[in-house]
Design a protein around this motif. Structure first.
Motif, PDB file in Angstrom:
ATOM      1  N   ASN A  89      -1.516  14.279 -59.580  1.00 19.27           N
ATOM      2  CA  ASN A  89      -1.824  16.099 -58.796  1.00 19.27           C
ATOM      3  C   ASN A  89      -3.779  15.331 -59.077  1.00 19.27           C
ATOM      4  O   ASN A  89      -3.781  15.751 -59.687  1.00 19.27           O
ATOM      5  CB  ASN A  89      -1.581  17.536 -59.575  1.00 19.27           C
ATOM      6  N   VAL A  90      -3.887  15.697 -57.490  1.00 18.84           N
ATOM      7  CA  VAL A  90      -4.913  15.982 -57.211  1.00 18.84           C
ATOM      8  C   VAL A  90      -5.755  17.347 -56.764  1.00 18.84           C
ATOM      9  O   VAL A  90      -4.944  17.686 -55.747  1.00 18.84           O
ATOM     10  CB  VAL A  90      -5.429  15.323 -56.648  1.00 18.84           C
ATOM     11  N   LEU A  91      -6.545  18.203 -57.582  1.00 22.69           N
ATOM     12  CA  LEU A  91      -6.844  19.437 -56.957  1.00 22.69           C
ATOM     13  C   LEU A  91      -8.449  19.417 -56.952  1.00 22.69           C
ATOM     14  O   LEU A  91      -9.046  19.406 -57.741  1.00 22.69           O
ATOM     15  CB  LEU A  91      -5.737  20.452 -57.906  1.00 22.69           C
ATOM     16  N   VAL A  92      -8.682  20.079 -56.164  1.00 21.54           N
ATOM     17  CA  VAL A  92      -9.920  20.470 -55.881  1.00 21.54           C
ATOM     18  C   VAL A  92     -10.282  22.056 -55.415  1.00 21.54           C
ATOM     19  O   VAL A  92     -10.171  22.463 -54.747  1.00 21.54           O
ATOM     20  CB  VAL A  92     -11.056  19.437 -54.994  1.00 21.54           C
ATOM     21  N   SER A  93     -10.687  22.605 -56.729  1.00 26.13           N
ATOM     22  CA  SER A  93     -10.593  24.182 -56.986  1.00 26.13           C
ATOM     23  C   SER A  93     -11.062  24.700 -56.089  1.00 26.13           C
ATOM     24  O   SER A  93     -11.314  25.749 -55.345  1.00 26.13           O
ATOM     25  CB  SER A  93     -10.390  24.749 -58.140  1.00 26.13           C
ATOM     26  N   GLY A  94     -13.106  24.387 -55.125  1.00 26.25           N
ATOM     27  CA  GLY A  94     -13.858  25.463 -55.157  1.00 26.25           C
ATOM     28  C   GLY A  94     -13.789  24.065 -53.304  1.00 26.25           C
ATOM     29  O   GLY A  94     -12.845  23.533 -52.978  1.00 26.25           O
ATOM     30  N   THR A  95     -14.643  24.694 -52.553  1.00 28.53           N
ATOM     31  CA  THR A  95     -15.102  23.513 -51.348  1.00 28.53           C
ATOM     32  C   THR A  95     -15.586  21.897 -51.513  1.00 28.53           C
ATOM     33  O   THR A  95     -16.113  21.647 -53.297  1.00 28.53           O
ATOM     34  CB  THR A  95     -16.098  24.360 -50.939  1.00 28.53           C
ATOM     35  N   THR A  96     -15.089  21.352 -50.410  1.00 29.18           N
ATOM     36  CA  THR A  96     -15.113  19.784 -50.420  1.00 29.18           C
ATOM     37  C   THR A  96     -16.160  19.285 -49.422  1.00 29.18           C
ATOM     38  O   THR A  96     -16.037  19.547 -48.240  1.00 29.18           O
ATOM     39  CB  THR A  96     -14.421  19.073 -50.600  1.00 29.18           C
ATOM     40  N   ASN A  97     -17.641  18.979 -49.661  1.00 28.85           N
ATOM     41  CA  ASN A  97     -18.570  18.680 -48.420  1.00 28.85           C
ATOM     42  C   ASN A  97     -19.287  17.696 -49.144  1.00 28.85           C
ATOM     43  O   ASN A  97     -18.926  16.758 -50.158  1.00 28.85           O
ATOM     44  CB  ASN A  97     -19.367  19.684 -48.313  1.00 28.85           C
ATOM     45  N   THR A 117      -4.288  19.144 -53.692  1.00 24.47           N
ATOM     46  CA  THR A 117      -4.053  21.013 -52.611  1.00 24.47           C
ATOM     47  C   THR A 117      -5.925  20.645 -53.155  1.00 24.47           C
ATOM     48  O   THR A 117      -6.668  20.198 -53.356  1.00 24.47           O
ATOM     49  CB  THR A 117      -4.134  21.097 -53.778  1.00 24.47           C
ATOM     50  N   PHE A 118      -6.982  21.428 -51.583  1.00 28.75           N
ATOM     51  CA  PHE A 118      -7.999  21.401 -51.487  1.00 28.75           C
ATOM     52  C   PHE A 118      -8.192  22.844 -51.397  1.00 28.75           C
ATOM     53  O   PHE A 118      -7.242  23.645 -50.243  1.00 28.75           O
ATOM     54  CB  PHE A 118      -8.526  20.764 -49.671  1.00 28.75           C
ATOM     55  N   THR A 119      -8.280  23.445 -52.224  1.00 33.48           N
ATOM     56  CA  THR A 119      -8.200  25.229 -52.736  1.00 33.48           C
ATOM     57  C   THR A 119      -9.487  25.522 -50.651  1.00 33.48           C
ATOM     58  O   THR A 119      -8.565  26.784 -50.578  1.00 33.48           O
ATOM     59  CB  THR A 119      -8.521  25.869 -53.864  1.00 33.48           C
ATOM     60  N   GLY A 120     -10.823  25.089 -51.127  1.00 33.06           N
ATOM     61  CA  GLY A 120     -11.970  25.715 -50.476  1.00 33.06           C
ATOM     62  C   GLY A 120     -12.481  25.169 -49.143  1.00 33.06           C
ATOM     63  O   GLY A 120     -10.525  24.341 -49.096  1.00 33.06           O
ATOM     64  N   ASN A 121     -13.184  25.623 -48.466  1.00 37.80           N
ATOM     65  CA  ASN A 121     -12.788  24.489 -47.209  1.00 37.80           C
ATOM     66  C   ASN A 121     -13.847  22.660 -47.306  1.00 37.80           C
ATOM     67  O   ASN A 121     -13.394  22.670 -48.753  1.00 37.80           O
ATOM     68  CB  ASN A 121     -13.914  25.498 -46.527  1.00 37.80           C
ATOM     69  N   VAL A 122     -13.226  21.984 -46.699  1.00 35.73           N
ATOM     70  CA  VAL A 122     -13.371  20.552 -46.655  1.00 35.73           C
ATOM     71  C   VAL A 122     -14.327  20.262 -44.858  1.00 35.73           C
ATOM     72  O   VAL A 122     -13.747  20.946 -44.524  1.00 35.73           O
ATOM     73  CB  VAL A 122     -11.918  20.043 -46.511  1.00 35.73           C
ATOM     74  N   GLY A 123     -15.551  20.780 -45.682  1.00 36.21           N
ATOM     75  CA  GLY A 123     -16.420  19.695 -45.109  1.00 36.21           C
ATOM     76  C   GLY A 123     -16.797  20.782 -43.968  1.00 36.21           C
ATOM     77  O   GLY A 123     -16.230  22.117 -44.347  1.00 36.21           O
ATOM     78  N   ASN A 124     -18.096  21.097 -43.383  1.00 32.58           N
ATOM     79  CA  ASN A 124     -18.791  22.214 -42.412  1.00 32.58           C
ATOM     80  C   ASN A 124     -18.971  21.647 -41.300  1.00 32.58           C
ATOM     81  O   ASN A 124     -19.271  20.499 -40.629  1.00 32.58           O
ATOM     82  CB  ASN A 124     -19.206  23.376 -43.452  1.00 32.58           C
TER      83      ASN A 124
END
Length: 188
Positions: A89-97, A117-124
């Motif tokens: 599994n791949v998990l990013v617990s915070g934002t991804t930017n 799983t991307f828990t936080g926002n991805v990009g902005n």
């Protein structure tokens, strides 16, 4: 190394880093991986804090966890991979930017039959030269818990074997999604 269990505030990995076992960074600051060499771990890979990434992180059929925010370094195009046909599994617990200024960054994720799983926002929408494209090459189920905001493409190159779920609002330049089921729980 046979395995790595590293504890500290910040880590700077300035060359390749290979582990024949589990790799765990307990970091209260940022783990920075420059573009020289990649991180490979036969066992699971994890951080407890933020990661600034300019190179690939690869495990062998085991989980890959970013415990904080993931920032893709300026002009970088890294891949997070657990293998093409495997169950990590791949998990990013915070934002991804990405990184402001210069050119836009791209991120590729490969989880085989594992979940992404991307828990936080991805990009902005703040800057058009940050993370602007995301490609998921293989995954079982895929979950975006936060908003997804990319000026360029959101792509699934191979059909997800489980549901792809969008909990937050999605605003992308284009979307090419493949899978068995889609749950769109907000604006798209």
């Amino acid at each position: 190394v046979g395995s790595a269990d590293l504890k500290g505030t910040a880590f700077n990995v300035n060359n390749s880093f290979a582990s024949a076992g589990t790799t765990a960074f307990t970091n209260s600051g940022v783990l920075t991986k420059n573009s020289t060499g990649n991180i490979t771990s036969t066992g699971a890979f994890s951080t407890t804090g933020d990661v600034n990434l300019a190179a690939n992180i690869t495990t062998t059929d085991t989980d890959l966890t970013i415990g904080g925010n993931l920032v893709v370094a300026e002009a970088a195009t890294p891949t997070l991979s657990t293998g093409a046909g495997t169950a990590g599994n791949v998990l990013v617990s915070g934002t991804t930017n990405g990184t402001t200024g210069g050119v836009a960054e791209n991120l590729t994720v490969q989880a085989g039959t594992g979940t992404v799983t991307f828990t936080g926002n991805v990009g902005n929408a703040t800057n058009a030269t940050e993370l602007e494209a995301l490609t998921i090459t293989n995954a079982g189920a895929t979950l975006f818990s936060g908003a997804v905001t990319l000026a360029n493409a959101l792509t699934q190159t191979n059909a997800a074997t489980g549901a792809t779920t969008f909990t937050g609002a999605v605003s992308v330049g284009s979307a090419d999604l493949k899978g068995t089921a889609f749950n769109v729980n907000n604006s798209f």
